[in-house]
Design a protein around this motif. Sequence first.
Motif, PDB file in Angstrom:
ATOM      1  N   PHE A 303     -12.754   7.290   4.034  1.00  0.00           N
ATOM      2  CA  PHE A 303     -13.773   6.995   5.124  1.00  0.00           C
ATOM      3  C   PHE A 303     -14.241   5.565   5.209  1.00  0.00           C
ATOM      4  CE2 PHE A 303     -14.710  11.654   4.503  1.00  0.00           C
ATOM      5  CZ  PHE A 303     -14.392  12.164   5.909  1.00  0.00           C
ATOM      6  N   ILE A 304     -15.039   5.145   6.072  1.00  0.00           N
ATOM      7  CA  ILE A 304     -15.318   3.769   6.128  1.00  0.00           C
ATOM      8  C   ILE A 304     -16.194   3.334   5.100  1.00  0.00           C
ATOM      9  CG2 ILE A 304     -16.678   2.178   7.733  1.00  0.00           C
ATOM     10  CD1 ILE A 304     -16.179   3.692  10.141  1.00  0.00           C
ATOM     11  N   ASP A 305     -16.943   3.874   4.414  1.00  0.00           N
ATOM     12  CA  ASP A 305     -17.748   3.707   3.263  1.00  0.00           C
ATOM     13  C   ASP A 305     -16.795   3.750   1.982  1.00  0.00           C
ATOM     14  OD1 ASP A 305     -17.638   6.380   2.850  1.00  0.00           O
ATOM     15  OD2 ASP A 305     -19.876   6.676   2.769  1.00  0.00           O
ATOM     16  N   GLY A 306     -15.764   4.265   2.135  1.00  0.00           N
ATOM     17  CA  GLY A 306     -14.844   4.120   0.922  1.00  0.00           C
ATOM     18  C   GLY A 306     -14.872   5.598   0.117  1.00  0.00           C
ATOM     19  N   SER A 307     -15.581   6.642   0.846  1.00  0.00           N
ATOM     20  CA  SER A 307     -15.675   7.764   0.040  1.00  0.00           C
ATOM     21  C   SER A 307     -14.403   8.623   0.447  1.00  0.00           C
ATOM     22  CB  SER A 307     -16.846   8.432   0.435  1.00  0.00           C
ATOM     23  OG  SER A 307     -16.781   8.684   1.960  1.00  0.00           O
ATOM     24  N   ILE A 308     -14.131   9.653  -0.499  1.00  0.00           N
ATOM     25  CA  ILE A 308     -12.890  10.680  -0.358  1.00  0.00           C
ATOM     26  C   ILE A 308     -12.701  11.223   1.034  1.00  0.00           C
ATOM     27  CG2 ILE A 308     -13.996  12.376  -1.491  1.00  0.00           C
ATOM     28  CD1 ILE A 308     -11.568  13.316  -2.790  1.00  0.00           C
ATOM     29  N   MET A 309     -11.700  11.064   1.599  1.00  0.00           N
ATOM     30  CA  MET A 309     -11.457  11.936   2.855  1.00  0.00           C
ATOM     31  C   MET A 309     -11.619  13.403   2.596  1.00  0.00           C
ATOM     32  SD  MET A 309     -10.371  11.941   6.146  1.00  0.00           S
ATOM     33  CE  MET A 309      -9.948  10.265   6.033  1.00  0.00           C
ATOM     34  N   THR A 310     -12.235  14.029   3.438  1.00  0.00           N
ATOM     35  CA  THR A 310     -12.285  15.511   3.587  1.00  0.00           C
ATOM     36  C   THR A 310     -11.453  15.946   4.995  1.00  0.00           C
ATOM     37  OG1 THR A 310     -14.398  15.318   2.676  1.00  0.00           O
ATOM     38  CG2 THR A 310     -13.971  17.282   3.882  1.00  0.00           C
ATOM     39  N   ILE A 311     -10.836  16.940   4.819  1.00  0.00           N
ATOM     40  CA  ILE A 311     -10.100  17.747   6.003  1.00  0.00           C
ATOM     41  C   ILE A 311     -10.812  19.015   6.027  1.00  0.00           C
ATOM     42  CG2 ILE A 311      -8.090  18.569   7.000  1.00  0.00           C
ATOM     43  CD1 ILE A 311      -8.153  15.402   6.898  1.00  0.00           C
ATOM     44  N   TYR A 312     -11.119  19.298   7.195  1.00  0.00           N
ATOM     45  CA  TYR A 312     -11.988  20.604   7.117  1.00  0.00           C
ATOM     46  C   TYR A 312     -11.634  21.254   8.536  1.00  0.00           C
ATOM     47  CZ  TYR A 312     -15.443  18.016   9.824  1.00  0.00           C
ATOM     48  OH  TYR A 312     -16.146  17.195  10.749  1.00  0.00           O
ATOM     49  N   VAL A 338      -8.033  14.028  -1.668  1.00  0.00           N
ATOM     50  CA  VAL A 338      -8.542  14.488  -0.493  1.00  0.00           C
ATOM     51  C   VAL A 338      -9.233  15.926  -1.013  1.00  0.00           C
ATOM     52  CG1 VAL A 338      -6.437  15.976   0.253  1.00  0.00           C
ATOM     53  CG2 VAL A 338      -8.107  15.208   2.044  1.00  0.00           C
ATOM     54  N   LEU A 339     -10.417  16.173  -0.269  1.00  0.00           N
ATOM     55  CA  LEU A 339     -10.910  17.356  -0.237  1.00  0.00           C
ATOM     56  C   LEU A 339     -10.562  18.418   0.959  1.00  0.00           C
ATOM     57  CD1 LEU A 339     -12.725  19.437  -1.750  1.00  0.00           C
ATOM     58  CD2 LEU A 339     -14.817  18.280  -0.311  1.00  0.00           C
ATOM     59  N   ILE A 340      -9.898  19.349   0.678  1.00  0.00           N
ATOM     60  CA  ILE A 340      -9.669  20.623   1.729  1.00  0.00           C
ATOM     61  C   ILE A 340     -10.805  21.373   1.672  1.00  0.00           C
ATOM     62  CG2 ILE A 340      -8.000  21.964   2.376  1.00  0.00           C
ATOM     63  CD1 ILE A 340      -6.813  19.207   2.530  1.00  0.00           C
ATOM     64  N   HIS A 341     -11.424  21.480   2.837  1.00  0.00           N
ATOM     65  CA  HIS A 341     -12.489  22.437   3.016  1.00  0.00           C
ATOM     66  C   HIS A 341     -12.344  23.665   3.999  1.00  0.00           C
ATOM     67  CE1 HIS A 341     -17.228  23.030   3.403  1.00  0.00           C
ATOM     68  NE2 HIS A 341     -16.533  24.052   2.895  1.00  0.00           N
ATOM     69  N   GLN A 342     -11.886  24.527   3.519  1.00  0.00           N
ATOM     70  CA  GLN A 342     -11.353  25.884   4.512  1.00  0.00           C
ATOM     71  C   GLN A 342     -12.627  26.665   4.450  1.00  0.00           C
ATOM     72  OE1 GLN A 342     -10.043  28.070   6.901  1.00  0.00           O
ATOM     73  NE2 GLN A 342      -7.995  27.693   6.025  1.00  0.00           N
ATOM     74  N   LYS A 343     -13.511  26.248   5.874  1.00  0.00           N
ATOM     75  CA  LYS A 343     -14.549  26.837   6.077  1.00  0.00           C
ATOM     76  C   LYS A 343     -14.502  28.344   6.611  1.00  0.00           C
ATOM     77  CE  LYS A 343     -16.853  22.566   7.154  1.00  0.00           C
ATOM     78  NZ  LYS A 343     -17.671  21.677   8.164  1.00  0.00           N
ATOM     79  N   MET A 344     -13.566  28.742   7.230  1.00  0.00           N
ATOM     80  CA  MET A 344     -13.429  29.885   8.305  1.00  0.00           C
ATOM     81  C   MET A 344     -12.978  31.205   7.306  1.00  0.00           C
ATOM     82  SD  MET A 344     -12.173  28.768  11.874  1.00  0.00           S
ATOM     83  CE  MET A 344     -12.975  27.604  12.786  1.00  0.00           C
ATOM     84  N   HIS A 368     -13.379  28.350  -0.759  1.00  0.00           N
ATOM     85  CA  HIS A 368     -13.511  27.518   0.420  1.00  0.00           C
ATOM     86  C   HIS A 368     -12.919  25.951   0.133  1.00  0.00           C
ATOM     87  CE1 HIS A 368     -15.345  30.310   3.036  1.00  0.00           C
ATOM     88  NE2 HIS A 368     -15.958  30.753   2.218  1.00  0.00           N
ATOM     89  N   ARG A 369     -13.017  25.561  -1.069  1.00  0.00           N
ATOM     90  CA  ARG A 369     -12.675  24.049  -1.066  1.00  0.00           C
ATOM     91  C   ARG A 369     -11.743  23.922  -2.150  1.00  0.00           C
ATOM     92  NH1 ARG A 369     -18.092  21.664  -2.420  1.00  0.00           N
ATOM     93  NH2 ARG A 369     -18.059  23.284  -3.803  1.00  0.00           N
ATOM     94  N   ALA A 370     -10.777  23.076  -2.108  1.00  0.00           N
ATOM     95  CA  ALA A 370      -9.921  22.603  -3.096  1.00  0.00           C
ATOM     96  C   ALA A 370      -9.645  20.729  -2.996  1.00  0.00           C
ATOM     97  CB  ALA A 370      -8.618  23.210  -2.981  1.00  0.00           C
ATOM     98  N   THR A 371      -9.701  20.430  -4.233  1.00  0.00           N
ATOM     99  CA  THR A 371      -9.521  18.888  -4.266  1.00  0.00           C
ATOM    100  C   THR A 371      -8.288  18.731  -4.821  1.00  0.00           C
ATOM    101  OG1 THR A 371     -11.847  18.547  -4.799  1.00  0.00           O
ATOM    102  CG2 THR A 371     -10.151  16.759  -5.330  1.00  0.00           C
ATOM    103  N   VAL A 372      -7.306  17.807  -3.929  1.00  0.00           N
ATOM    104  CA  VAL A 372      -5.887  17.515  -4.318  1.00  0.00           C
ATOM    105  C   VAL A 372      -5.946  16.057  -4.793  1.00  0.00           C
ATOM    106  CG1 VAL A 372      -3.706  17.542  -3.467  1.00  0.00           C
ATOM    107  CG2 VAL A 372      -5.288  19.116  -2.354  1.00  0.00           C
ATOM    108  N   ILE A 373      -5.357  15.975  -5.983  1.00  0.00           N
ATOM    109  CA  ILE A 373      -5.127  14.727  -6.369  1.00  0.00           C
ATOM    110  C   ILE A 373      -3.683  14.102  -6.468  1.00  0.00           C
ATOM    111  CG2 ILE A 373      -5.164  13.144  -8.417  1.00  0.00           C
ATOM    112  CD1 ILE A 373      -7.375  16.132  -8.651  1.00  0.00           C
ATOM    113  N   GLY A 374      -3.210  13.322  -5.416  1.00  0.00           N
ATOM    114  CA  GLY A 374      -1.826  13.316  -4.946  1.00  0.00           C
ATOM    115  C   GLY A 374      -1.195  12.555  -6.001  1.00  0.00           C
ATOM    116  N   LEU A 375       0.135  13.082  -6.060  1.00  0.00           N
ATOM    117  CA  LEU A 375       1.005  12.595  -6.933  1.00  0.00           C
ATOM    118  C   LEU A 375       1.833  11.249  -6.702  1.00  0.00           C
ATOM    119  CD1 LEU A 375       2.614  15.980  -8.101  1.00  0.00           C
ATOM    120  CD2 LEU A 375       0.776  14.843  -9.387  1.00  0.00           C
TER     121      LEU A 375
END
Length: 439
Positions: A303-312, A338-344, A368-375
Amino acid sequence: MSFDAFEVHGGLPLSGNITPQGAKNEALQVLCATLLTTEPVTLSNLPNILDVNRLLDLLRGLGVKVEQKSPHSYQLQADAIDLGFFETPEFRRDASRIRGSVMLIAPLLARYGQAFLPQPGGDKIGRRRLDTHFVGLQKLGAHFDYESDKRQYSVTAPEGLKGTYLLMDEISVTGTANVVMAAVLATGTTQIYNAACEPYVQQLCRMLVQMGAKIEGIGSNLLTIEGVNELKGTEHRLLPDMIEIGSFIGLAAMTQSDITIKDARIDQLGIIPTAFERMGIKLDFEGDNIRIPQQDTYEIQTFIDGSIMTIYDAPWPGFTPDLMSIMLVIATQAKGSVLIHQKMFESRLFFVDKLIDMGAQIILCDPHRATVIGLGRKNQLRGIEMSSPDIRAGVALLIAALSAKGKSVIHNIHQIDRGYEQIDARLRALGARIERVEG
């Protein structure tokens, strides 16, 4: 012998063109809508997948005349419906196998004043309540009953359906479709607020308008429907499946392949391309085609402030929940986190244990949530033996297997066949090593 497994030899770059099938979710809606008229309805670009074929069998059982015009085109005519089919063991067995059967209720209720349905099946991805469907139909004047001993729903409207104001308690795609199909033949005006506005629902509404329905607000979350006495036949072409398109984008990225997706109807994809670009995947738009050029690496944006991307996921025009599994798997080989946030749906991330076994670095925070550390491709995934829990997770695991080192075996692939037409043959045409084996 049951060939219910894929044997995949991964690590090979793929190349070539692939054309997406017709949209599965749209197909189930428009097939049910053919029950609203006695006249012939022709549907083209219909995918040849397990869920569609099961619904066609249900329609045949109800007395619908089904004529296949070409591999992906059918003419259906519901001029002699056999309501006695509801009482047969065949109906209870077949309708319980497919969740899309719930959309048979509204058109039959609207035309005949009654409909029955066993508790439908589908993916095991968490609670998928049907309250929205039945509450909406009740507000239109229907009577609802659930027979717990038979696990069967019944809906009747002996005095007919009457238009009303409906505030949907959740933005349900199939719930909206059911209420719309009931309202088009109800007496008076119906307003549906908080309606789902996915392209599938828009397509259903456009088809109904071609049949003579009066619907305003298509594409918005407020639909106004003036009931009519009858509908006529029509011809309708389905959109390409946006979930398949997203799956092929993920496949190209994970396997470092150069793939062109033909006839993608880019204008109907919403924010899907943007979401993949946020994952660092390059997309070239050439007319109505999407080319994914070969990429050695791709890096997740922040994100613009440098925080980790969240896909929801979110209701349309938000990001579709059906592509969350694909986003998670492509993140495993990206640069960044990235934080994957599966809300539904609270069970849709439970397939990550298979990816962890393949070498992915994933923290399952909660259902509902998983953090993925890319390889960042520093460590290639390794092939394993696994099982497909549902349609979307199954394809995500297939993509992982195609990118992995060595051999993978994926069991329970009838789940994948429910939503993807001849996926193994189409992938072999791109150069993949994949075979159906005894499962």
